[in-house]
Design a protein around this motif. Sequence first.
Motif, PDB file in Angstrom:
ATOM      1  N   HIS A   1      -3.119  11.930   2.522  1.00  0.00           N
ATOM      2  CA  HIS A   1      -3.757  10.712   3.035  1.00  0.00           C
ATOM      3  C   HIS A   1      -4.536   9.927   1.992  1.00  0.00           C
ATOM      4  O   HIS A   1      -5.382   9.111   2.349  1.00  0.00           O
ATOM      5  CB  HIS A   1      -4.641  11.014   4.254  1.00  0.00           C
TER       6      HIS A   1
ATOM      7  N   ILE B   1       0.554   5.764   0.684  1.00  0.00           N
ATOM      8  CA  ILE B   1      -0.257   6.855   1.208  1.00  0.00           C
ATOM      9  C   ILE B   1       0.430   8.167   0.883  1.00  0.00           C
ATOM     10  O   ILE B   1       1.642   8.314   1.093  1.00  0.00           O
ATOM     11  CB  ILE B   1      -0.501   6.679   2.725  1.00  0.00           C
TER      12      ILE B   1
ATOM     13  N   ALA C   1       0.844  -1.201   0.000  1.00  0.00           N
ATOM     14  CA  ALA C   1       0.000   0.000   0.000  1.00  0.00           C
ATOM     15  C   ALA C   1       0.875   1.245   0.000  1.00  0.00           C
ATOM     16  O   ALA C   1       2.038   1.197   0.420  1.00  0.00           O
ATOM     17  CB  ALA C   1      -0.917   0.024   1.219  1.00  0.00           C
TER      18      ALA C   1
ATOM     19  N   ILE D   1      -3.429   1.175   5.640  1.00  0.00           N
ATOM     20  CA  ILE D   1      -2.276   2.064   5.791  1.00  0.00           C
ATOM     21  C   ILE D   1      -2.750   3.396   6.352  1.00  0.00           C
ATOM     22  O   ILE D   1      -3.840   3.871   6.020  1.00  0.00           O
ATOM     23  CB  ILE D   1      -1.539   2.252   4.443  1.00  0.00           C
ATOM     24  N   SER D   2      -1.924   3.979   7.217  1.00  0.00           N
ATOM     25  CA  SER D   2      -2.258   5.279   7.781  1.00  0.00           C
ATOM     26  C   SER D   2      -0.965   5.992   8.153  1.00  0.00           C
ATOM     27  O   SER D   2       0.120   5.404   8.078  1.00  0.00           O
ATOM     28  CB  SER D   2      -3.167   5.133   9.013  1.00  0.00           C
TER      29      SER D   2
ATOM     30  N   TYR E   1      -3.862   0.539  -2.679  1.00  0.00           N
ATOM     31  CA  TYR E   1      -3.591  -0.784  -2.127  1.00  0.00           C
ATOM     32  C   TYR E   1      -3.367  -1.817  -3.225  1.00  0.00           C
ATOM     33  O   TYR E   1      -3.937  -1.725  -4.319  1.00  0.00           O
ATOM     34  CB  TYR E   1      -4.776  -1.269  -1.280  1.00  0.00           C
TER      35      TYR E   1
ATOM     36  N   GLU F   1      -6.416  -5.222   0.224  1.00  0.00           N
ATOM     37  CA  GLU F   1      -7.084  -4.030   0.753  1.00  0.00           C
ATOM     38  C   GLU F   1      -8.245  -4.341   1.687  1.00  0.00           C
ATOM     39  O   GLU F   1      -8.668  -3.460   2.440  1.00  0.00           O
ATOM     40  CB  GLU F   1      -7.549  -3.123  -0.386  1.00  0.00           C
TER      41      GLU F   1
ATOM     42  N   THR G   1      -4.856   6.910  -0.383  1.00  0.00           N
ATOM     43  CA  THR G   1      -4.252   5.583  -0.270  1.00  0.00           C
ATOM     44  C   THR G   1      -4.428   4.769  -1.554  1.00  0.00           C
ATOM     45  O   THR G   1      -5.367   4.974  -2.322  1.00  0.00           O
ATOM     46  CB  THR G   1      -4.872   4.802   0.897  1.00  0.00           C
TER      47      THR G   1
END
Length: 114
Positions: free
Chosen positions: A54, A50, A48, A68-69, A58, A63, A56
């Motif tokens: 923010h 980002i 993934a 993911i963050s 995948y 997914e 994203t």
Amino acid sequence: VQLQASGGGLVQAGGSLKLSCRGSGINFRIATLGWYRQTPGNQRELVATITSDHKTNYNTSLEDRFTISRDNTRNTMYLQMISLKPEDTAVYFCTTNWRSRNFWGQGTLVTVSS
């Protein structure tokens, strides 16, 4: 530039893990970041990415189980993994492209037992 990945370990199938990647030497807030994974004899596979805002992206096969963050206040990116399967066993690497160069962390090993 340094990317320090952590959080890997041994987990049973069906379990969860959360990986972290702390970055330094870059303006973390504006960097696009990503996770890849690699098993012996195979190429690194996208997990993934980002962006700074923010957004994203995948690997479509992951997914539904991986998230993911990022927390720019901590210069840290995360990968939450749930419902882990033995085939998720791999070394997980964090990465960024900064000033036209790719940088990789040292990797963290995730082992999922059946």
